[in-house]
Scaffold this motif. Structure first.
Motif, PDB file in Angstrom:
ATOM      1  N   ARG A   1       3.441   5.802  -3.098  1.00 38.51           N
ATOM      2  CA  ARG A   1       4.638   6.540  -3.527  1.00 38.51           C
ATOM      3  C   ARG A   1       4.835   6.490  -5.041  1.00 38.51           C
ATOM      4  NH1 ARG A   1       7.073   3.514   0.680  1.00 38.51           N
ATOM      5  NH2 ARG A   1       8.007   2.206  -0.950  1.00 38.51           N
ATOM      6  N   GLY A   2       4.077   5.654  -5.745  1.00 42.80           N
ATOM      7  CA  GLY A   2       4.293   5.474  -7.172  1.00 42.80           C
ATOM      8  C   GLY A   2       5.373   4.465  -7.491  1.00 42.80           C
ATOM      9  N   ASP A   3       5.762   3.663  -6.489  1.00 44.08           N
ATOM     10  CA  ASP A   3       6.799   2.649  -6.681  1.00 44.08           C
ATOM     11  C   ASP A   3       6.231   1.264  -6.974  1.00 44.08           C
ATOM     12  OD1 ASP A   3       8.865   4.422  -6.328  1.00 44.08           O
ATOM     13  OD2 ASP A   3       9.106   4.022  -4.186  1.00 44.08           O
ATOM     14  N   ALA A   4       4.920   1.147  -7.089  1.00 46.36           N
ATOM     15  CA  ALA A   4       4.311  -0.159  -7.353  1.00 46.36           C
ATOM     16  C   ALA A   4       2.985   0.034  -8.076  1.00 46.36           C
ATOM     17  CB  ALA A   4       4.106  -0.933  -6.043  1.00 46.36           C
ATOM     18  N   GLN A   5       2.538  -1.021  -8.721  1.00 46.26           N
ATOM     19  CA  GLN A   5       1.229  -1.057  -9.350  1.00 46.26           C
ATOM     20  C   GLN A   5       0.509  -2.316  -8.906  1.00 46.26           C
ATOM     21  OE1 GLN A   5       2.484  -0.443 -13.627  1.00 46.26           O
ATOM     22  NE2 GLN A   5       0.605   0.759 -13.639  1.00 46.26           N
ATOM     23  N   CYS A   6      -0.803  -2.250  -8.878  1.00 42.67           N
ATOM     24  CA  CYS A   6      -1.623  -3.397  -8.512  1.00 42.67           C
ATOM     25  C   CYS A   6      -2.779  -3.521  -9.498  1.00 42.67           C
ATOM     26  CB  CYS A   6      -2.158  -3.248  -7.084  1.00 42.67           C
ATOM     27  SG  CYS A   6      -3.195  -4.630  -6.548  1.00 42.67           S
ATOM     28  N   VAL A   7      -3.023  -4.746  -9.972  1.00 42.08           N
ATOM     29  CA  VAL A   7      -4.146  -5.003 -10.864  1.00 42.08           C
ATOM     30  C   VAL A   7      -4.855  -6.269 -10.412  1.00 42.08           C
ATOM     31  CG1 VAL A   7      -3.171  -3.860 -12.896  1.00 42.08           C
ATOM     32  CG2 VAL A   7      -2.653  -6.283 -12.472  1.00 42.08           C
ATOM     33  N   GLN A   8      -6.078  -6.392 -10.867  1.00 44.64           N
ATOM     34  CA  GLN A   8      -6.844  -7.607 -10.624  1.00 44.64           C
ATOM     35  C   GLN A   8      -7.001  -8.364 -11.938  1.00 44.64           C
ATOM     36  OE1 GLN A   8     -10.559  -6.310  -8.911  1.00 44.64           O
ATOM     37  NE2 GLN A   8      -9.771  -6.456  -6.827  1.00 44.64           N
ATOM     38  N   VAL A   9      -6.719  -9.668 -11.886  1.00 42.96           N
ATOM     39  CA  VAL A   9      -6.879 -10.519 -13.061  1.00 42.96           C
ATOM     40  C   VAL A   9      -7.675 -11.758 -12.677  1.00 42.96           C
ATOM     41  CG1 VAL A   9      -4.724  -9.731 -14.119  1.00 42.96           C
ATOM     42  CG2 VAL A   9      -4.709 -11.758 -12.649  1.00 42.96           C
ATOM     43  N   SER A  10      -8.189 -12.424 -13.675  1.00 46.26           N
ATOM     44  CA  SER A  10      -8.931 -13.663 -13.454  1.00 46.26           C
ATOM     45  C   SER A  10      -7.977 -14.771 -13.005  1.00 46.26           C
ATOM     46  CB  SER A  10      -9.648 -14.074 -14.741  1.00 46.26           C
ATOM     47  OG  SER A  10     -10.027 -15.422 -14.716  1.00 46.26           O
ATOM     48  N   VAL A  11      -8.375 -15.512 -11.985  1.00 47.99           N
ATOM     49  CA  VAL A  11      -7.583 -16.660 -11.550  1.00 47.99           C
ATOM     50  C   VAL A  11      -7.450 -17.669 -12.687  1.00 47.99           C
ATOM     51  CG1 VAL A  11      -7.512 -18.631  -9.969  1.00 47.99           C
ATOM     52  CG2 VAL A  11      -8.189 -16.380  -9.122  1.00 47.99           C
ATOM     53  N   LYS A  12      -8.523 -17.822 -13.441  1.00 50.07           N
ATOM     54  CA  LYS A  12      -8.510 -18.742 -14.582  1.00 50.07           C
ATOM     55  C   LYS A  12      -7.479 -18.306 -15.620  1.00 50.07           C
ATOM     56  CE  LYS A  12     -11.540 -20.689 -18.155  1.00 50.07           C
ATOM     57  NZ  LYS A  12     -12.929 -20.703 -18.703  1.00 50.07           N
ATOM     58  N   HIS A  13      -7.422 -17.002 -15.915  1.00 45.54           N
ATOM     59  CA  HIS A  13      -6.446 -16.503 -16.881  1.00 45.54           C
ATOM     60  C   HIS A  13      -5.018 -16.678 -16.360  1.00 45.54           C
ATOM     61  CE1 HIS A  13      -9.539 -13.648 -18.961  1.00 45.54           C
ATOM     62  NE2 HIS A  13      -9.669 -14.900 -19.337  1.00 45.54           N
ATOM     63  N   PHE A  14      -4.810 -16.390 -15.077  1.00 48.32           N
ATOM     64  CA  PHE A  14      -3.468 -16.508 -14.510  1.00 48.32           C
ATOM     65  C   PHE A  14      -3.011 -17.963 -14.542  1.00 48.32           C
ATOM     66  CE2 PHE A  14      -0.194 -16.509 -11.234  1.00 48.32           C
ATOM     67  CZ  PHE A  14       0.466 -15.310 -11.486  1.00 48.32           C
ATOM     68  N   SER A  15      -3.918 -18.863 -14.189  1.00 46.42           N
ATOM     69  CA  SER A  15      -3.588 -20.286 -14.225  1.00 46.42           C
ATOM     70  C   SER A  15      -3.267 -20.738 -15.637  1.00 46.42           C
ATOM     71  CB  SER A  15      -4.760 -21.098 -13.657  1.00 46.42           C
ATOM     72  OG  SER A  15      -4.470 -22.473 -13.678  1.00 46.42           O
ATOM     73  N   LYS A  16      -3.999 -20.213 -16.616  1.00 48.77           N
ATOM     74  CA  LYS A  16      -3.749 -20.577 -18.010  1.00 48.77           C
ATOM     75  C   LYS A  16      -2.364 -20.099 -18.457  1.00 48.77           C
ATOM     76  CE  LYS A  16      -7.115 -20.739 -20.921  1.00 48.77           C
ATOM     77  NZ  LYS A  16      -8.211 -20.449 -21.892  1.00 48.77           N
ATOM     78  N   SER A  17      -1.977 -18.906 -18.035  1.00 43.73           N
ATOM     79  CA  SER A  17      -0.657 -18.398 -18.425  1.00 43.73           C
ATOM     80  C   SER A  17       0.465 -19.269 -17.870  1.00 43.73           C
ATOM     81  CB  SER A  17      -0.485 -16.953 -17.959  1.00 43.73           C
ATOM     82  OG  SER A  17      -0.313 -16.873 -16.550  1.00 43.73           O
ATOM     83  N   LEU A  18       0.223 -19.892 -16.714  1.00 49.01           N
ATOM     84  CA  LEU A  18       1.246 -20.758 -16.127  1.00 49.01           C
ATOM     85  C   LEU A  18       1.462 -22.029 -16.939  1.00 49.01           C
ATOM     86  CD1 LEU A  18       0.375 -20.426 -12.317  1.00 49.01           C
ATOM     87  CD2 LEU A  18       2.317 -19.406 -13.527  1.00 49.01           C
TER      88      LEU A  18
ATOM     89  N   GLU B   1       0.828  -1.204   0.000  1.00 45.46           N
ATOM     90  CA  GLU B   1       0.000   0.000   0.000  1.00 45.46           C
ATOM     91  C   GLU B   1       0.862   1.254   0.000  1.00 45.46           C
ATOM     92  OE1 GLU B   1      -2.512  -0.461   3.366  1.00 45.46           O
ATOM     93  OE2 GLU B   1      -3.875  -1.894   2.383  1.00 45.46           O
ATOM     94  N   ARG B   2       1.941   1.244   0.785  1.00 47.26           N
ATOM     95  CA  ARG B   2       2.830   2.405   0.825  1.00 47.26           C
ATOM     96  C   ARG B   2       3.575   2.573  -0.510  1.00 47.26           C
ATOM     97  NH1 ARG B   2       4.648   4.582   5.676  1.00 47.26           N
ATOM     98  NH2 ARG B   2       6.801   4.592   4.917  1.00 47.26           N
ATOM     99  N   ALA B   3       4.008   1.452  -1.106  1.00 49.36           N
ATOM    100  CA  ALA B   3       4.715   1.524  -2.389  1.00 49.36           C
ATOM    101  C   ALA B   3       3.799   2.070  -3.479  1.00 49.36           C
ATOM    102  CB  ALA B   3       5.252   0.148  -2.767  1.00 49.36           C
ATOM    103  N   ILE B   4       2.531   1.652  -3.478  1.00 48.67           N
ATOM    104  CA  ILE B   4       1.578   2.162  -4.465  1.00 48.67           C
ATOM    105  C   ILE B   4       1.361   3.657  -4.267  1.00 48.67           C
ATOM    106  CG2 ILE B   4      -0.843   2.072  -5.178  1.00 48.67           C
ATOM    107  CD1 ILE B   4      -0.766  -0.945  -4.593  1.00 48.67           C
TER     108      ILE B   4
END
Length: 357
Positions: free
Chosen positions: A287-304, A282-285
């Motif tokens: 400060r602009g030192d991090a990004q956070c996104v939400q993706v589908s678990v199904k899509h993430f599993s497929k990429s693996l 949360e602190r890194a976001i």
């Protein structure tokens, strides 16, 4: 001695998207020229190329989606998933021609570029079958070369010729031909659209973190995919990667710290060292030192599933404004620490939320 010819069509009567053509098993080989005045493709596959496709890439690409585009140019072959429809995980596999083919010949009125779509599972079965036939008939690929070419044939009980990707092996006493049905080749305007989408998909995130052992991510997703459908992914310039599944009842996650960073990087403030993973992100976001996104678990599993291609490592990054989650797989030249530039593979996962900078 007479040469015996065996014809095998890799076709299964099941529902196939309209872009794919279905042929009958009785194929007339008297009409085997594929739009002779417009386009030609013919090549012999190298033994290394067959091994790459059969044992590593086609098993992975088969799990990415039923259909994909094959894009042939003078210098490269691409397997492209979901680049034109924008739905689902985009997957781009690229091979330098000399890795896959010998005696490569291509010509078309579209600047010697040819593209079409096909059923990946049928292509996979054809390659596996061809390898088995080569081994059975002549003891291996080295003594029995596998030829691949585009043809147009008139199947039995059909009035219009249909396009096929044909695999042909010739032994001392026999020849085996396998036909994989393909779509009508893309027009010039469609190839321009595909090229534009490909160029856009090559953009790199500003920060990439390197994961050497994908099994930890795979194990986490395997355990958590029944908990929720949405995965929060946070990547920081400090080299931290966090994956988290949250529901109204539970929050579960895993963190990988101090990973190697390519691109924009920064040092984490000393005061963050003793904070929880959630607080640090949360602190890194902020400060602009991090990004956070939400993706589908199904899509993430497929990429693996791309780890079936046996990469040496994977890089994760988030596109500017949280446009997508990008996974780039690294392949090294065997016996060295140098990147193999003849092969590349990466995925782009659509986000469910615009993300936060």
């Amino acid at each position: 001695m007479d040469l015996i010819e065996i014809k095998i069509e890799v076709h299964f009567w099941r529902k196939i998207p309209d872009i794919l053509f279905a042929g009958d098993a009785s194929t007339d080989l008297t009409n085997c020229r594929f739009c002779e005045r417009e386009m030609k493709f013919k090549a012999f596959m190298t033994e290394n190329g067959v091994n790459l496709l059969e044992k590593r890439f086609l098993p992975a690409l088969d799990k990415m989606g039923k259909t994909c585009h094959i894009f042939l140019t003078k210098d490269h072959l691409f397997f492209l998933h979901n680049l034109l429809n924008g739905d689902g995980v985009q997957c781009i596999a690229q091979f330098r021609i000399d890795v896959l083919f010998d005696d490569y010949r291509i010509s078309s009125q579209n600047d010697d570029r040819i593209a079409f779509s096909l059923d990946v599972s049928l292509l996979y079965r054809a390659v596996k079958s061809s390898v088995g036939i080569c081994t059975e008939f002549s003891g291996g690929l080295a003594s029995n070369r596998l030829q691949i070419k585009l043809v147009k044939k008139l199947p039995a009980n059909c009035t219009q010729p249909m396009p096929f990707l044909t695999f042909e092996t010739k032994g001392y006493k026999s020849a085996v031909i396998q036909d994989v049905p393909i779509s009508k080749p893309l027009s010039r305007s469609q190839i321009v659209e595909l090229q534009t989408a490909l160029d856009s998909a090559q953009d790199l995130p500003p920060t990439l973190v390197q994961v050497q052992d994908p099994n930890q991510l795979q194990n986490f997703v395997d355990r958590m995919k029944h908990v929720g459908d949405v995965l929060n992914v946070t990547i920081s310039k400090h080299g931290d990667l966090q994956v988290q599944i949250s529901t109204t009842l539970v929050r579960l996650g895993s963190e990988f710290r101090r990973l190697s960073v390519i691109g924009e990087k920064s040092q984490a403030p000393p005061e963050d060292r003793n904070l929880s993973a959630q607080a640090r992100s949360e602190r890194a976001i902020a400060r602009g030192d991090a990004q956070c996104v939400q993706v589908s678990v199904k899509h993430f599993s497929k990429s693996l599933q791309c780890h079936l291609t046996k990469p040496d490592s994977a890089f994760y990054g988030i596109a500017p404004q949280g446009a997508c989650l990008t996974v780039i797989f690294q392949f090294l030249v065997p016996g060295t620490r140098q990147t193999d530039k003849s092969i590349s593979l990466h995925c782009r996962l659509p986000v469910l939320d615009p993300g936060s900078n």
